[in-house]
Scaffold this motif. Structure first.
Motif, PDB file in Angstrom:
ATOM      1  N   GLY A 260       0.791  -1.223   0.000  1.00 15.74           N
ATOM      2  CA  GLY A 260       0.000   0.000   0.000  1.00 15.74           C
ATOM      3  C   GLY A 260       0.820   1.268   0.000  1.00 15.74           C
ATOM      4  O   GLY A 260       0.316   2.336   0.334  1.00 15.74           O
ATOM      5  N   VAL A 261       2.088   1.150  -0.394  1.00 11.47           N
ATOM      6  CA  VAL A 261       2.982   2.308  -0.403  1.00 11.47           C
ATOM      7  C   VAL A 261       3.470   2.540  -1.826  1.00 11.47           C
ATOM      8  O   VAL A 261       3.985   1.628  -2.477  1.00 11.47           O
ATOM      9  CB  VAL A 261       4.198   2.090   0.531  1.00 11.47           C
ATOM     10  CG1 VAL A 261       5.104   3.314   0.502  1.00 11.47           C
ATOM     11  CG2 VAL A 261       3.734   1.803   1.955  1.00 11.47           C
ATOM     12  N   SER A 262       3.325   3.769  -2.309  1.00  3.65           N
ATOM     13  CA  SER A 262       3.781   4.110  -3.649  1.00  3.65           C
ATOM     14  C   SER A 262       5.175   4.718  -3.568  1.00  3.65           C
ATOM     15  O   SER A 262       5.386   5.713  -2.865  1.00  3.65           O
ATOM     16  CB  SER A 262       2.816   5.108  -4.303  1.00  3.65           C
ATOM     17  OG  SER A 262       3.297   5.527  -5.566  1.00  3.65           O
ATOM     18  N   ILE A 263       6.142   4.101  -4.265  1.00  4.81           N
ATOM     19  CA  ILE A 263       7.491   4.659  -4.348  1.00  4.81           C
ATOM     20  C   ILE A 263       7.836   4.838  -5.823  1.00  4.81           C
ATOM     21  O   ILE A 263       7.196   4.239  -6.693  1.00  4.81           O
ATOM     22  CB  ILE A 263       8.536   3.766  -3.640  1.00  4.81           C
ATOM     23  CG1 ILE A 263       8.660   2.396  -4.334  1.00  4.81           C
ATOM     24  CG2 ILE A 263       8.201   3.604  -2.175  1.00  4.81           C
ATOM     25  CD1 ILE A 263       9.788   1.530  -3.781  1.00  4.81           C
ATOM     26  N   PRO A 264       8.830   5.660  -6.150  1.00  8.06           N
ATOM     27  CA  PRO A 264       9.177   5.880  -7.559  1.00  8.06           C
ATOM     28  C   PRO A 264       9.572   4.591  -8.267  1.00  8.06           C
ATOM     29  O   PRO A 264       9.890   3.585  -7.636  1.00  8.06           O
ATOM     30  CB  PRO A 264      10.359   6.854  -7.481  1.00  8.06           C
ATOM     31  CG  PRO A 264      10.218   7.519  -6.156  1.00  8.06           C
ATOM     32  CD  PRO A 264       9.641   6.482  -5.249  1.00  8.06           C
ATOM     33  N   ARG A 265       9.603   4.648  -9.587  1.00  3.80           N
ATOM     34  CA  ARG A 265       9.865   3.450 -10.392  1.00  3.80           C
ATOM     35  C   ARG A 265      11.346   3.122 -10.526  1.00  3.80           C
ATOM     36  O   ARG A 265      11.721   1.948 -10.524  1.00  3.80           O
ATOM     37  CB  ARG A 265       9.242   3.640 -11.792  1.00  3.80           C
ATOM     38  CG  ARG A 265       9.572   2.535 -12.795  1.00  3.80           C
ATOM     39  CD  ARG A 265       9.024   1.194 -12.341  1.00  3.80           C
ATOM     40  NE  ARG A 265       9.232   0.147 -13.332  1.00  3.80           N
ATOM     41  CZ  ARG A 265      10.339  -0.571 -13.446  1.00  3.80           C
ATOM     42  NH1 ARG A 265      11.354  -0.349 -12.622  1.00  3.80           N
ATOM     43  NH2 ARG A 265      10.430  -1.522 -14.363  1.00  3.80           N
ATOM     44  N   THR A 266      12.218   4.125 -10.646  1.00  2.00           N
ATOM     45  CA  THR A 266      13.618   3.845 -10.932  1.00  2.00           C
ATOM     46  C   THR A 266      14.453   3.789  -9.654  1.00  2.00           C
ATOM     47  O   THR A 266      14.103   4.379  -8.624  1.00  2.00           O
ATOM     48  CB  THR A 266      14.223   4.905 -11.858  1.00  2.00           C
ATOM     49  OG1 THR A 266      14.263   6.161 -11.171  1.00  2.00           O
ATOM     50  CG2 THR A 266      13.397   5.053 -13.127  1.00  2.00           C
ATOM     51  N   SER A 267      15.591   3.097  -9.733  1.00  3.00           N
ATOM     52  CA  SER A 267      16.465   2.975  -8.571  1.00  3.00           C
ATOM     53  C   SER A 267      17.004   4.337  -8.145  1.00  3.00           C
ATOM     54  O   SER A 267      17.130   4.618  -6.943  1.00  3.00           O
ATOM     55  CB  SER A 267      17.624   2.019  -8.885  1.00  3.00           C
ATOM     56  OG  SER A 267      18.362   2.468 -10.010  1.00  3.00           O
ATOM     57  N   GLN A 268      17.331   5.200  -9.121  1.00  3.99           N
ATOM     58  CA  GLN A 268      17.847   6.526  -8.774  1.00  3.99           C
ATOM     59  C   GLN A 268      16.812   7.341  -8.005  1.00  3.99           C
ATOM     60  O   GLN A 268      17.147   8.042  -7.045  1.00  3.99           O
ATOM     61  CB  GLN A 268      18.269   7.284 -10.038  1.00  3.99           C
ATOM     62  CG  GLN A 268      19.518   6.736 -10.712  1.00  3.99           C
ATOM     63  CD  GLN A 268      19.196   5.673 -11.760  1.00  3.99           C
ATOM     64  OE1 GLN A 268      18.068   5.161 -11.812  1.00  3.99           O
ATOM     65  NE2 GLN A 268      20.168   5.333 -12.595  1.00  3.99           N
TER      66      GLN A 268
ATOM     67  N   GLN B  45      14.271   6.016  -6.285  1.00  2.00           N
ATOM     68  CA  GLN B  45      14.044   5.329  -5.016  1.00  2.00           C
ATOM     69  C   GLN B  45      15.119   5.687  -3.994  1.00  2.00           C
ATOM     70  O   GLN B  45      14.874   5.654  -2.781  1.00  2.00           O
ATOM     71  CB  GLN B  45      13.995   3.820  -5.239  1.00  2.00           C
ATOM     72  CG  GLN B  45      12.754   3.354  -5.980  1.00  2.00           C
ATOM     73  CD  GLN B  45      12.748   1.861  -6.266  1.00  2.00           C
ATOM     74  OE1 GLN B  45      13.488   1.098  -5.649  1.00  2.00           O
ATOM     75  NE2 GLN B  45      11.917   1.437  -7.205  1.00  2.00           N
ATOM     76  N   ALA B  46      16.302   6.038  -4.481  1.00  2.00           N
ATOM     77  CA  ALA B  46      17.392   6.430  -3.578  1.00  2.00           C
ATOM     78  C   ALA B  46      17.037   7.679  -2.779  1.00  2.00           C
ATOM     79  O   ALA B  46      17.623   7.933  -1.716  1.00  2.00           O
ATOM     80  CB  ALA B  46      18.669   6.677  -4.378  1.00  2.00           C
ATOM     81  N   ASN B  47      16.064   8.451  -3.265  1.00  2.00           N
ATOM     82  CA  ASN B  47      15.642   9.679  -2.586  1.00  2.00           C
ATOM     83  C   ASN B  47      14.244   9.563  -1.990  1.00  2.00           C
ATOM     84  O   ASN B  47      13.628  10.574  -1.652  1.00  2.00           O
ATOM     85  CB  ASN B  47      15.676  10.850  -3.578  1.00  2.00           C
ATOM     86  CG  ASN B  47      17.070  11.119  -4.109  1.00  2.00           C
ATOM     87  OD1 ASN B  47      18.024  11.206  -3.344  1.00  2.00           O
ATOM     88  ND2 ASN B  47      17.204  11.237  -5.425  1.00  2.00           N
ATOM     89  N   ALA B  48      13.760   8.331  -1.847  1.00  2.00           N
ATOM     90  CA  ALA B  48      12.372   8.134  -1.426  1.00  2.00           C
ATOM     91  C   ALA B  48      12.200   8.028   0.081  1.00  2.00           C
ATOM     92  O   ALA B  48      11.072   7.942   0.569  1.00  2.00           O
ATOM     93  CB  ALA B  48      11.803   6.880  -2.090  1.00  2.00           C
ATOM     94  N   GLY B  49      13.299   8.024   0.830  1.00  2.00           N
ATOM     95  CA  GLY B  49      13.184   7.875   2.273  1.00  2.00           C
ATOM     96  C   GLY B  49      14.450   8.354   2.972  1.00  2.00           C
ATOM     97  O   GLY B  49      15.235   9.122   2.417  1.00  2.00           O
ATOM     98  N   THR B  50      14.651   7.869   4.179  1.00  2.00           N
ATOM     99  CA  THR B  50      15.824   8.244   4.977  1.00  2.00           C
ATOM    100  C   THR B  50      17.013   7.371   4.601  1.00  2.00           C
ATOM    101  O   THR B  50      16.906   6.139   4.580  1.00  2.00           O
ATOM    102  CB  THR B  50      15.531   8.066   6.478  1.00  2.00           C
ATOM    103  OG1 THR B  50      14.381   8.849   6.824  1.00  2.00           O
ATOM    104  CG2 THR B  50      16.721   8.515   7.316  1.00  2.00           C
ATOM    105  N   ARG B  51      18.149   7.985   4.311  1.00  2.00           N
ATOM    106  CA  ARG B  51      19.327   7.226   3.914  1.00  2.00           C
ATOM    107  C   ARG B  51      20.060   6.649   5.129  1.00  2.00           C
ATOM    108  O   ARG B  51      20.207   7.324   6.156  1.00  2.00           O
ATOM    109  CB  ARG B  51      20.278   8.102   3.100  1.00  2.00           C
ATOM    110  CG  ARG B  51      19.716   8.483   1.732  1.00  2.00           C
ATOM    111  CD  ARG B  51      20.764   9.155   0.858  1.00  2.00           C
ATOM    112  NE  ARG B  51      20.234   9.436  -0.473  1.00  2.00           N
ATOM    113  CZ  ARG B  51      20.959   9.919  -1.485  1.00  2.00           C
ATOM    114  NH1 ARG B  51      22.256  10.171  -1.302  1.00  2.00           N
ATOM    115  NH2 ARG B  51      20.403  10.149  -2.659  1.00  2.00           N
TER     116      ARG B  51
END
Length: 344
Positions: free
Chosen positions: A271-279, A281-287
């Motif tokens: 139920g969580v939408s995240i971006p499609r590409t790995s690059q 996704q690298a900015n989709a949360g806390t590193r």
């Protein structure tokens, strides 16, 4: 009496050229006979070259995914704009029709001076009511004209925006086709190298990779790392449910995946939408920069250009869709250059 002449002798220069050519041919033949046959690359060399080609293919795949995602977004925006333009044009036509009706009504009653119309009217009170209505219509006409102008400006802006997006879409489709060709070329080169191996060499290589995956699975599932929980746990569980599914570039489930296709699909199941590409996704949360701080279910980003992503599976292992020719499986996190984790 017959003339006796000495036969013409061959040119000294010609003899020299022929002799030199013949000698060169002899030398070339000798060199060819003595040259060692080209050595066939061994299994390790083939694997190294194939891995490099697969890495390049995956880099192109993520760019392909980005172009595809942009294409889909642009197409939706264009569709919305075109729908808005169509509705706006219909509204504009209605406004113009209404304006035309008012003009017609004014024309029909505008040929006689209002004072004369009042004098001739059989019912002065009725005429005064109609005259009041005419004043209201005149004011309404002004407002309608304003609405027409506003609608025209809005439509012109929307048409211009749609035209720009259509040009961008054409460029994106060109980029998409270019990246698709690049991926296919790298995969074809890799397959050609693999085909140079014997059946026994291929079998040995596959067995080695299968053993590595089994070892990684054992480490991930029998270690001391706490299991994932919450939405990360749900996403990780979804990824586990498709272990063994083939890697296919550009695929995002449910039966085949590329690296970012797996992670985006798995989180969607939670139920969580995240971006499609790995690059992206690298900015989709806390590193998370330290491997020791990673938790099961965190995304793990690899390579300097961030073209690969997987799930942290615990105890130094990842669950991911590695590359073409493989399936969703466990592997050591040290098989690739780790950059950081991402906690969604």
């Amino acid at each position: 009496m017959a003339s006796h002449r000495r036969p013409k002798q061959p040119s000294r220069t010609r003899v020299t050229v022929l002799t030199t050519a013949a000698a060169a041919a002899v030398v070339l033949s000798a060199n060819a006979a003595n040259a060692a046959p080209s050595e066939k690359p061994n299994v390790d060399e083939v694997k190294s070259k194939v891995d490099k080609l697969y890495e390049q293919a995956e880099q192109a795949t993520e760019k392909y995914n980005g172009a595809k995602e942009k294409q889909e977004k642009l197409q939706k925006e264009i569709d919305t704009l075109q729908d808005n333009v169509a509705r706006g044009q219909s509204d504009l036509n209605d406004l113009r029709d209404g304006l035309g009706s008012m003009a017609t009504a004014q024309y029909r009653t505008g040929g006689i001076d209002p004072s004369v119309q009042l004098f001739l009217s059989a019912d002065p009170d009725d005429y005064l009511d109609k005259a009041s209505t005419m004043d209201q219509l005149s004011n309404q006409q002004v407002e309608t004209l304003k609405k027409v102008q506003e609608k025209q400006r809005s439509l012109a802006q929307q048409r211009s925006e749609a035209s720009e997006k259509l040009e961008d879409l054409a460029d994106t489709r060109t980029e998409l086709a270019k990246k698709k060709t690049e991926v296919q070329g790298k995969l074809a080169d890799a397959q050609k190298l693999l085909n140079s191996l014997t059946a026994a060499e291929k079998a040995a290589l596959d067995a080695k990779q299968a053993q590595a995956s089994t070892t990684a699975k054992t480490a991930a599932t029998s270690g001391s790392t706490a299991p994932a929980s919450g939405r990360a746990g749900s996403a990780y569980g979804a990824a586990q449910s498709v272990i063994g599914s083939p890697y296919v570039y550009g695929a995002s489930g449910p039966s085949s995946f590329d690296c970012s296709g797996l992670t985006s699909w798995a989180y969607a199941q939670a139920g969580v939408s995240i971006p499609r590409t790995s690059q992206a996704q690298a900015n989709a949360g806390t590193r998370i920069y330290s491997q020791s701080d990673l938790q099961v279910g965190d995304l793990v980003i690899f390579y300097g250009d961030m073209h690969h992503v997987g799930f942290y599976a615990g105890n130094g292992q990842v669950l991911h869709a590695p590359r073409s020719g493989t399936v969703v499986r466990y592997e050591s996190i040290n098989n690739m250059p780790f950059q950081f984790g991402v906690r969604i």
